[in-house]
Design a protein around this motif. Structure first.
Motif, mmCIF file in Angstrom:
data_model
loop_
_atom_site.group_PDB
_atom_site.id
_atom_site.type_symbol
_atom_site.label_atom_id
_atom_site.label_comp_id
_atom_site.label_asym_id
_atom_site.label_seq_id
_atom_site.Cartn_x
_atom_site.Cartn_y
_atom_site.Cartn_z
ATOM 1 N N UNK A 48 3.872 -7.462 7.606
ATOM 2 C CA UNK A 48 5.208 -8.148 7.943
ATOM 3 C C UNK A 48 5.671 -7.985 9.255
ATOM 4 N N UNK A 49 6.292 -8.701 9.788
ATOM 5 C CA UNK A 49 7.156 -8.608 10.958
ATOM 6 C C UNK A 49 7.893 -7.351 11.072
ATOM 7 N N UNK A 50 7.974 -6.896 12.518
ATOM 8 C CA UNK A 50 8.696 -5.621 12.663
ATOM 9 C C UNK A 50 10.146 -5.697 12.312
ATOM 10 N N UNK A 51 10.881 -4.476 12.084
ATOM 11 C CA UNK A 51 12.138 -4.451 11.946
ATOM 12 C C UNK A 51 12.577 -5.145 10.855
ATOM 13 N N UNK A 52 11.983 -5.244 9.566
ATOM 14 C CA UNK A 52 12.694 -5.687 8.424
ATOM 15 C C UNK A 52 12.489 -4.736 7.337
ATOM 16 N N UNK A 53 13.060 -4.753 6.115
ATOM 17 C CA UNK A 53 12.916 -4.045 5.070
ATOM 18 C C UNK A 53 11.678 -4.125 4.493
ATOM 19 N N UNK A 54 11.134 -5.303 4.220
ATOM 20 C CA UNK A 54 9.641 -5.488 3.970
ATOM 21 C C UNK A 54 8.660 -4.738 4.908
ATOM 22 N N UNK A 55 9.107 -4.585 6.329
ATOM 23 C CA UNK A 55 8.054 -3.808 7.119
ATOM 24 C C UNK A 55 8.106 -2.497 6.851
ATOM 25 N N UNK A 56 9.290 -1.767 6.275
ATOM 26 C CA UNK A 56 9.532 -0.562 6.213
ATOM 27 C C UNK A 56 8.802 -0.072 4.850
ATOM 28 N N UNK A 81 -4.429 8.287 -5.047
ATOM 29 C CA UNK A 81 -3.199 7.275 -4.896
ATOM 30 C C UNK A 81 -2.992 6.370 -6.006
ATOM 31 N N UNK A 82 -4.124 5.922 -6.600
ATOM 32 C CA UNK A 82 -3.835 4.928 -7.469
ATOM 33 C C UNK A 82 -3.101 5.705 -8.648
ATOM 34 N N UNK A 83 -2.982 6.846 -8.641
ATOM 35 C CA UNK A 83 -2.246 7.553 -9.809
ATOM 36 C C UNK A 83 -0.709 7.647 -9.573
ATOM 37 N N UNK A 84 -0.433 7.241 -8.393
ATOM 38 C CA UNK A 84 1.070 7.200 -7.919
ATOM 39 C C UNK A 84 1.883 6.178 -8.408
ATOM 40 N N UNK A 85 2.631 6.111 -9.351
ATOM 41 C CA UNK A 85 3.286 4.989 -9.817
ATOM 42 C C UNK A 85 4.224 4.413 -8.772
ATOM 43 N N UNK A 86 4.956 4.982 -7.914
ATOM 44 C CA UNK A 86 5.952 4.521 -7.179
ATOM 45 C C UNK A 86 5.167 3.663 -5.928
ATOM 46 N N UNK A 87 3.847 4.061 -5.562
ATOM 47 C CA UNK A 87 3.149 3.420 -4.588
ATOM 48 C C UNK A 87 2.622 1.911 -5.136
ATOM 49 N N UNK A 88 2.046 2.148 -6.377
ATOM 50 C CA UNK A 88 1.738 1.083 -6.928
ATOM 51 C C UNK A 88 2.702 -0.016 -7.042
ATOM 52 N N UNK A 89 4.034 0.294 -7.449
ATOM 53 C CA UNK A 89 5.057 -0.472 -7.698
ATOM 54 C C UNK A 89 5.414 -1.062 -6.509
ATOM 55 N N UNK A 90 5.431 -0.434 -5.301
ATOM 56 C CA UNK A 90 5.528 -0.980 -3.870
ATOM 57 C C UNK A 90 4.651 -2.028 -3.639
ATOM 58 N N UNK A 95 3.096 -7.628 -2.786
ATOM 59 C CA UNK A 95 2.309 -8.671 -3.182
ATOM 60 C C UNK A 95 3.278 -10.041 -3.682
ATOM 61 N N UNK A 96 4.017 -9.680 -4.611
ATOM 62 C CA UNK A 96 4.892 -10.575 -5.250
ATOM 63 C C UNK A 96 5.831 -11.385 -4.336
ATOM 64 N N UNK A 97 6.252 -10.671 -3.415
ATOM 65 C CA UNK A 97 7.138 -11.218 -2.441
ATOM 66 C C UNK A 97 6.443 -11.542 -1.133
ATOM 67 N N UNK A 98 5.104 -11.714 -1.011
ATOM 68 C CA UNK A 98 4.251 -12.226 0.066
ATOM 69 C C UNK A 98 4.768 -13.645 0.610
ATOM 70 N N UNK A 99 5.127 -13.800 1.650
ATOM 71 C CA UNK A 99 5.739 -15.113 2.157
ATOM 72 C C UNK A 99 4.531 -16.235 1.986
ATOM 73 N N UNK A 100 4.758 -17.301 1.484
ATOM 74 C CA UNK A 100 4.002 -18.456 1.445
ATOM 75 C C UNK A 100 3.363 -18.958 2.789
ATOM 76 N N UNK A 101 2.154 -19.118 2.500
ATOM 77 C CA UNK A 101 1.783 -19.634 3.997
ATOM 78 C C UNK A 101 1.267 -21.126 3.918
ATOM 79 N N UNK A 102 2.142 -21.830 4.631
ATOM 80 C CA UNK A 102 1.882 -23.278 4.847
ATOM 81 C C UNK A 102 0.637 -23.901 5.379
ATOM 82 N N UNK A 103 0.447 -24.957 5.047
ATOM 83 C CA UNK A 103 -1.214 -25.490 5.597
ATOM 84 C C UNK A 103 -0.928 -25.421 7.132
#
Length: 106
Positions: A48-56, A81-90, A95-103
């Motif tokens: 993500x771009x710098x200085x955004x909650x998504x970047x954090x 690390x795959x056993x870390x549920x918090x990391x998996x959720x993040x 992934x679910x909030x990944x910005x759409x890429x236009x053509x």
């Protein structure tokens, strides 16, 4: 990908609680960082771009992947690390909030 620099190195050292790097460990840390960023990209999460909650959130995931690789180098242990549920959720949230890429951006 964010270029390797002293600020990034210091951030990862703080997260991993590394006081001083021994010979060759900076290259190891850099390699673990590159692998973590690659993992996120292959999982469908772009940097993500710098200085955004998504970047954090992204940085926390990358830091956790680097720490896991640093702590587990050369040894076989139960759990990962795959056993870390918090990391998996993040990662799933990113992934679910990944910005759409236009053509026009491809």
């Amino acid at each position: 990908m964010t270029e390797w620099n002293d600020e990034l190195k210091a951030r990862l050292m703080a997260y991993c609680r590394i006081d001083a790097l021994e010979e060759g460990e900076e290259l190891l840390l850099q390699g673990l960082y590159n692998a973590a960023v690659g993992y996120m990209e292959q999982a469908g999460v772009s940097e993500p771009k710098e200085d955004t909650p998504r970047r954090a959130q992204y940085d926390l995931c990358v830091n956790a992947l680097v720490l896991d690789g640093y702590d587990r180098r050369g040894m076989q242990t139960e759990g990962s690390v795959s056993d870390n549920p918090q990391l998996r959720r993040m990662i799933v949230q990113l992934k679910l909030t990944e910005p759409a890429v236009s053509e026009s951006n491809t």
